[in-house]
Write a protein that holds these residues in place. Sequence first.
Motif, PDB file in Angstrom:
ATOM      1  N   ASP A  33      41.555  35.906  43.200  1.00 49.42           N
ATOM      2  CA  ASP A  33      41.935  35.324  44.484  1.00 49.42           C
ATOM      3  C   ASP A  33      42.661  36.507  45.185  1.00 49.42           C
ATOM      4  OD1 ASP A  33      44.113  35.411  42.754  1.00 49.42           O
ATOM      5  OD2 ASP A  33      45.239  33.775  43.676  1.00 49.42           O
ATOM      6  N   PHE A  34      43.204  37.423  44.402  1.00 51.48           N
ATOM      7  CA  PHE A  34      43.906  38.535  45.032  1.00 51.48           C
ATOM      8  C   PHE A  34      43.792  39.933  44.294  1.00 51.48           C
ATOM      9  CE2 PHE A  34      48.051  40.189  46.825  1.00 51.48           C
ATOM     10  CZ  PHE A  34      47.645  40.388  48.457  1.00 51.48           C
ATOM     11  N   ALA A  35      44.982  40.604  44.502  1.00 48.02           N
ATOM     12  CA  ALA A  35      44.963  42.062  43.889  1.00 48.02           C
ATOM     13  C   ALA A  35      45.167  41.662  42.222  1.00 48.02           C
ATOM     14  CB  ALA A  35      45.968  42.945  44.516  1.00 48.02           C
ATOM     15  N   PHE A  36      45.124  42.807  41.432  1.00 54.02           N
ATOM     16  CA  PHE A  36      45.408  42.579  40.098  1.00 54.02           C
ATOM     17  C   PHE A  36      46.898  42.645  40.146  1.00 54.02           C
ATOM     18  CE2 PHE A  36      41.523  45.484  40.116  1.00 54.02           C
ATOM     19  CZ  PHE A  36      40.499  44.368  39.553  1.00 54.02           C
ATOM     20  N   GLN A  37      47.388  41.504  39.678  1.00 49.99           N
ATOM     21  CA  GLN A  37      48.621  41.291  39.513  1.00 49.99           C
ATOM     22  C   GLN A  37      49.070  40.325  38.201  1.00 49.99           C
ATOM     23  OE1 GLN A  37      49.859  39.217  43.455  1.00 49.99           O
ATOM     24  NE2 GLN A  37      50.546  41.387  44.182  1.00 49.99           N
ATOM     25  N   GLY A  38      50.419  40.093  38.100  1.00 54.21           N
ATOM     26  CA  GLY A  38      50.759  39.402  36.698  1.00 54.21           C
ATOM     27  C   GLY A  38      49.927  38.070  36.507  1.00 54.21           C
ATOM     28  N   PRO A  39      50.006  37.125  37.731  1.00 53.36           N
ATOM     29  CA  PRO A  39      49.249  35.863  37.520  1.00 53.36           C
ATOM     30  C   PRO A  39      47.773  35.859  37.139  1.00 53.36           C
ATOM     31  CG  PRO A  39      50.937  35.971  39.187  1.00 53.36           C
ATOM     32  CD  PRO A  39      50.629  37.255  38.803  1.00 53.36           C
ATOM     33  N   GLN A  40      47.162  36.918  37.472  1.00 54.32           N
ATOM     34  CA  GLN A  40      45.685  37.128  37.430  1.00 54.32           C
ATOM     35  C   GLN A  40      45.352  37.891  35.795  1.00 54.32           C
ATOM     36  OE1 GLN A  40      47.051  38.065  40.141  1.00 54.32           O
ATOM     37  NE2 GLN A  40      46.228  36.782  41.343  1.00 54.32           N
ATOM     38  N   GLY A  41      46.750  38.069  35.244  1.00 54.54           N
ATOM     39  CA  GLY A  41      46.546  38.844  34.002  1.00 54.54           C
ATOM     40  C   GLY A  41      45.740  38.152  32.888  1.00 54.54           C
ATOM     41  N   PRO A  42      45.839  36.670  32.580  1.00 54.17           N
ATOM     42  CA  PRO A  42      44.866  36.351  31.560  1.00 54.17           C
ATOM     43  C   PRO A  42      43.756  36.790  31.500  1.00 54.17           C
ATOM     44  CG  PRO A  42      46.296  34.651  32.374  1.00 54.17           C
ATOM     45  CD  PRO A  42      46.779  35.974  33.356  1.00 54.17           C
ATOM     46  N   PHE A  43      42.961  36.757  32.537  1.00 53.36           N
ATOM     47  CA  PHE A  43      41.555  36.975  32.760  1.00 53.36           C
ATOM     48  C   PHE A  43      41.198  38.371  32.392  1.00 53.36           C
ATOM     49  CE2 PHE A  43      42.122  33.806  36.425  1.00 53.36           C
ATOM     50  CZ  PHE A  43      41.382  32.765  35.725  1.00 53.36           C
ATOM     51  N   LEU A  44      42.142  39.229  32.743  1.00 49.49           N
ATOM     52  CA  LEU A  44      41.977  40.569  32.619  1.00 49.49           C
ATOM     53  C   LEU A  44      42.277  41.033  30.984  1.00 49.49           C
ATOM     54  CD1 LEU A  44      43.662  42.133  35.712  1.00 49.49           C
ATOM     55  CD2 LEU A  44      41.259  41.694  35.194  1.00 49.49           C
ATOM     56  N   LEU A  45      43.269  40.179  30.424  1.00 45.66           N
ATOM     57  CA  LEU A  45      43.637  40.595  29.003  1.00 45.66           C
ATOM     58  C   LEU A  45      42.185  39.941  28.107  1.00 45.66           C
ATOM     59  CD1 LEU A  45      45.404  41.048  26.827  1.00 45.66           C
ATOM     60  CD2 LEU A  45      46.558  38.789  27.135  1.00 45.66           C
ATOM     61  N   ALA A  46      41.739  38.666  28.495  1.00 47.31           N
ATOM     62  CA  ALA A  46      40.546  38.248  27.824  1.00 47.31           C
ATOM     63  C   ALA A  46      39.612  39.307  27.783  1.00 47.31           C
ATOM     64  CB  ALA A  46      39.943  37.101  28.524  1.00 47.31           C
ATOM     65  N   GLN A  47      39.156  40.031  29.078  1.00 45.88           N
ATOM     66  CA  GLN A  47      38.408  41.034  29.025  1.00 45.88           C
ATOM     67  C   GLN A  47      38.524  42.278  28.203  1.00 45.88           C
ATOM     68  OE1 GLN A  47      37.655  42.957  32.955  1.00 45.88           O
ATOM     69  NE2 GLN A  47      35.580  42.700  32.547  1.00 45.88           N
ATOM     70  N   GLU A  48      40.107  42.604  28.372  1.00 44.92           N
ATOM     71  CA  GLU A  48      40.455  43.756  27.515  1.00 44.92           C
ATOM     72  C   GLU A  48      40.235  43.819  25.884  1.00 44.92           C
ATOM     73  OE1 GLU A  48      42.337  47.417  26.599  1.00 44.92           O
ATOM     74  OE2 GLU A  48      41.761  46.512  28.588  1.00 44.92           O
ATOM     75  N   ARG A  49      40.563  42.408  25.528  1.00 48.58           N
ATOM     76  CA  ARG A  49      40.848  42.311  24.115  1.00 48.58           C
ATOM     77  C   ARG A  49      39.067  41.744  23.688  1.00 48.58           C
ATOM     78  NH1 ARG A  49      46.276  39.207  22.516  1.00 48.58           N
ATOM     79  NH2 ARG A  49      47.544  41.368  22.902  1.00 48.58           N
ATOM     80  N   GLY A  50      38.119  41.860  24.531  1.00 44.86           N
ATOM     81  CA  GLY A  50      36.712  41.674  24.107  1.00 44.86           C
ATOM     82  C   GLY A  50      36.373  40.260  24.114  1.00 44.86           C
ATOM     83  N   TYR A  51      37.035  39.431  24.315  1.00 41.04           N
ATOM     84  CA  TYR A  51      36.728  38.016  24.382  1.00 41.04           C
ATOM     85  C   TYR A  51      35.404  37.491  25.007  1.00 41.04           C
ATOM     86  CZ  TYR A  51      41.392  37.483  22.396  1.00 41.04           C
ATOM     87  OH  TYR A  51      42.580  37.611  21.735  1.00 41.04           O
ATOM     88  N   TYR A  52      35.383  38.062  26.285  1.00 42.25           N
ATOM     89  CA  TYR A  52      34.155  37.771  26.994  1.00 42.25           C
ATOM     90  C   TYR A  52      32.598  38.518  26.279  1.00 42.25           C
ATOM     91  CZ  TYR A  52      37.230  36.197  30.548  1.00 42.25           C
ATOM     92  OH  TYR A  52      38.016  35.450  31.310  1.00 42.25           O
ATOM     93  N   GLU A  53      32.951  39.784  25.822  1.00 41.54           N
ATOM     94  CA  GLU A  53      31.854  40.372  25.297  1.00 41.54           C
ATOM     95  C   GLU A  53      31.528  39.844  23.894  1.00 41.54           C
ATOM     96  OE1 GLU A  53      31.044  45.030  23.468  1.00 41.54           O
ATOM     97  OE2 GLU A  53      32.628  44.693  25.010  1.00 41.54           O
ATOM     98  N   GLN A  54      32.374  39.518  23.240  1.00 41.42           N
ATOM     99  CA  GLN A  54      32.031  38.579  22.048  1.00 41.42           C
ATOM    100  C   GLN A  54      31.362  37.395  22.419  1.00 41.42           C
ATOM    101  OE1 GLN A  54      36.164  38.202  19.977  1.00 41.42           O
ATOM    102  NE2 GLN A  54      36.450  40.419  20.059  1.00 41.42           N
ATOM    103  N   ALA A  55      31.775  36.630  23.461  1.00 38.03           N
ATOM    104  CA  ALA A  55      31.176  35.438  23.532  1.00 38.03           C
ATOM    105  C   ALA A  55      29.630  35.669  24.160  1.00 38.03           C
ATOM    106  CB  ALA A  55      31.987  34.686  24.730  1.00 38.03           C
TER     107      ALA A  55
END
Length: 337
Positions: A33-55
């Motif tokens: 919805d906006f810039a890369f900020q704390g509240p958007q972090g859960p999506f970026l953490l899931a990507q960083e830890r490879g959860y989307y790739e693993q899925a």
Amino acid sequence: MNRRLFRLSAAALSTALVGVAAAQGTPVRFTLDFAFQGPQGPFLLAQERGYYEQAGLNMRIDRGFGSADAISKIASGAYDMGFGDFNAMLEFNARNPQNRLIAIYMVHDAPAFSILTLDPDIRVPKDLEGKTLAAPAGDSGRRLFPLFAEANGIDERKVKFTTVDATLREATLARGQTDAITGFSFTSLLNLKNVGVAENRIRIMPYSASVRGLYGNAVIARPEFLKKNPAAARAFLAATVRGFQDTLKDPRAAVAAVKKRDALVNEALELERLNLALKNNVVTADVRAFGLGQVRRDRLAQSIKLVSRAFDLPAGLTPQNVFTDAYLPPLASRRVK
């Protein structure tokens, strides 16, 4: 060939093939919805830890430029899914019945819309009568103010709004050029602190404290994408839930993932912003009862009525055509401890 070397080569080939398969996974274009900020972090953490790739997903997550822009880009097909204001989506759907979107995961069970003031004479909502509020023209908090006024016995005719650019909203309040503003609590509070306003001067009046039924930001998708890729949608939400659960356990890790996408972010500021969002908007009584991402049907029906009245929307919205839980993972994975 030496058998040990052959085994090593086979293992390396297998790893390479897995990597290729992940890279060739189902492509998903996702806008925030906006810039890369704390509240958007859960999506970026899931990507960083490879959860989307693993899925089995090939995720592209882009920053946003406001919920209205995100919704427009999802509707146009530029993105498959995104993170944006559920109320703005309701308005879009009502005015574009042939191109409706649908929410599949409620992120902000309590909306972040709030009134913020530095005026010591404004102690309760009723004190806003005779005052001036500033906000961008399309700000959802401003447009939903009639609901806040009604819930708090405010004579709306005695409240004046002035229009300011979003980037100047908090500065306008800090300089004393307006009596109050509407904005997201966790955004405006930290923006005010960032321009030197002492936190003990800031009074916040959240809409969620008096306007019963409203929801906030959600994961929004194109129905066409869901129809063609149901397994990918389920995989996406399962991975996203993992990102949110990890964030609840370790918010600093989510902020670190944000920092990797934007090296200029202030980690301390974004950690505070994230913790405020988690505490006040994500983890609520309903979320503790029904799990992350879910809605309550009676409350959803009430939300539609409220937003339809505030935005003067044409009929046609129903709980069934604005939200579906068909892609949510099992409750056990969505429980908040």
